[in-house]
Design an enzyme around this catalytic site. Sequence first.
Site, PDB file in Angstrom:
ATOM      1  N   GLN A   6      47.679  40.462  30.773  1.00 30.11           N
ATOM      2  CA  GLN A   6      48.006  41.210  32.095  1.00 30.11           C
ATOM      3  C   GLN A   6      47.284  40.972  33.022  1.00 30.11           C
ATOM      4  O   GLN A   6      47.353  41.277  34.487  1.00 30.11           O
ATOM      5  CB  GLN A   6      48.432  42.642  31.864  1.00 30.11           C
ATOM      6  CG  GLN A   6      49.413  42.982  30.867  1.00 30.11           C
ATOM      7  CD  GLN A   6      50.688  42.745  31.448  1.00 30.11           C
ATOM      8  OE1 GLN A   6      50.984  42.309  32.765  1.00 30.11           O
ATOM      9  NE2 GLN A   6      51.935  42.507  30.761  1.00 30.11           N
ATOM     10  N   THR A  54      55.124  19.425  17.362  1.00 33.67           N
ATOM     11  CA  THR A  54      55.240  18.613  18.639  1.00 33.67           C
ATOM     12  C   THR A  54      54.794  19.701  19.794  1.00 33.67           C
ATOM     13  O   THR A  54      55.754  20.747  19.805  1.00 33.67           O
ATOM     14  CB  THR A  54      56.408  17.672  18.722  1.00 33.67           C
ATOM     15  OG1 THR A  54      56.493  16.993  17.662  1.00 33.67           O
ATOM     16  CG2 THR A  54      56.471  17.167  20.030  1.00 33.67           C
ATOM     17  N   CYS A 111      64.702  52.552  23.468  1.00 33.73           N
ATOM     18  CA  CYS A 111      66.025  53.154  22.638  1.00 33.73           C
ATOM     19  C   CYS A 111      66.394  52.042  21.813  1.00 33.73           C
ATOM     20  O   CYS A 111      67.014  50.913  22.234  1.00 33.73           O
ATOM     21  CB  CYS A 111      66.972  53.616  23.588  1.00 33.73           C
ATOM     22  SG  CYS A 111      68.546  54.382  22.722  1.00 33.73           S
TER      23      CYS A 111
HETATM   24  N1  PMP Z   1      50.348  40.913  24.908  1.00 35.81           N
HETATM   25  C1  PMP Z   1      50.612  41.669  26.413  1.00 35.81           C
HETATM   26  C2  PMP Z   1      49.603  42.767  26.728  1.00 35.81           C
HETATM   27  C3  PMP Z   1      51.697  41.518  26.712  1.00 35.81           C
HETATM   28  O1  PMP Z   1      52.072  42.286  27.671  1.00 35.81           O
HETATM   29  C4  PMP Z   1      52.626  40.416  26.429  1.00 35.81           C
HETATM   30  C5  PMP Z   1      54.129  40.333  26.735  1.00 35.81           C
HETATM   31  N2  PMP Z   1      55.004  41.652  26.656  1.00 35.81           N
HETATM   32  C6  PMP Z   1      52.424  39.720  24.965  1.00 35.81           C
HETATM   33  C7  PMP Z   1      51.027  40.038  24.526  1.00 35.81           C
HETATM   34  C8  PMP Z   1      53.136  38.741  24.324  1.00 35.81           C
HETATM   35  O2  PMP Z   1      53.427  37.651  24.967  1.00 35.81           O
HETATM   36  P1  PMP Z   1      54.462  36.580  24.730  1.00 35.81           P
HETATM   37  O3  PMP Z   1      55.720  37.109  25.198  1.00 35.81           O
HETATM   38  O4  PMP Z   1      54.018  35.467  25.496  1.00 35.81           O
HETATM   39  O5  PMP Z   1      54.495  36.600  23.331  1.00 35.81           O
END
Ligand code: PMP
Length: 385
Positions: A179, A237, A325
């Site tokens: 984030q 790959t 939910c």
């Molecule tokens: N870590 C955090 C803090 C996330 O917000 C997210 C996505 N919601 C993920 C990991 C997982 O990321 P990805 O969708 O690339 O697997």
Amino acid sequence: MSDRVYFDWNATAPLRAEARAAVLGALDVVATPSSVHSEGRAARAVVERARSQVAALVDAEAKEVVFTSGATEANVLALTPDLVARGRQITCDRLFVSAIEHSSVLSGGRFAPEQVERLPVTTDGVVDLAALKAALARATTPLVSVMHANNETGVIQPIAEIAAIVHEAGGLLHVDAVQTAGRIACDIAALGADMLTISSHKIGGPQGAGALIMRGVQPAAALLKGGGQERGFRAGTESVAAIAGFGAAAEAAASSYEASADRMAALRDRFETLLKHTSPEAVVFGAQVPRLPNTTYFSVPGLKAETAVISFDLNGVALSSGSACSSGKVTQSHVLTAMAADPALSPGALRVSLGWTTAETDIDRLLIAWKRVAAALLKRQAHAA
Ligand code: PMP
């Protein structure tokens, strides 16, 4: 869909134009990056360019980047007891994860469940450093995983301080920077992380690509075994097009995040001020501590987030709730539970997350929608009284 406004950037960001162009270009690559012929070398060049672009976003070296299918896979790859730290094989006896981590970290990766311990957070959603120090004393060689910023609250963790505490105790630190990369400064050396996870689709790249960046510490064994791709850390790959888009998004994010951050913070602050004006009882979670510039997580007593999300949707606004939910049962946010949030507020938690294309007029639309949601709530409460 042009009539709609999107406030769910922490879930995923729209594809950047630069990323779209890179994906389309790479779709014409005819070989795998492992092939030695000219076509293979052309595919390899696409992947290696992206590796440099992704490394630059977090001030790492290209050779420290391992591409994965996303942050979930990168997190699970990192969280293993068997690591090679500065050339020496080590075994971590415990994994400490903060209670507010993404589910992929909470899962504990390749650790046995009984080796995994959750670290508490304060009511502001910041990792409790005293509890961290006490926990570290219970391990010989601890691995710690703490996210740079939380996806629900946007609260930024004191990672450099955490790294110092963990290293002092002889442990290693993994940071989920999904984030923060491309939103605020996210420099692997300044953070003090031994391993860092980032994801393509949160920074305007395509979904289905991510990276684990390893600085002096690496998993002893691959998660996916097979071909020797990604220096043996990730068989299969490479998704050349997704990786190319990830790289282009990383480059675009690196050159523009500072300007976007200031603009988003101003828009977010305007929303919060007017929210408080319309609904003085509104509570913004984590408002007293450093937060991402793009995130507001709020609630008012009596609100039901699940219905509010639908109501916003009908008003052309996409946002998300803290509760989920499933099978007819509403589960509360584990983040708010960890923060010991007021039980009257948790069921109504709504997340508004902004991005680089969010405009002033989008905030106007959001506020109009909120007034309708709040008015309906008041009516329902008056009816129930
Ligand atoms: N870590 C955090 C803090 C996330 O917000 C997210 C996505 N919601 C993920 C990991 C997982 O990321 P990805 O969708 O690339 O697997």
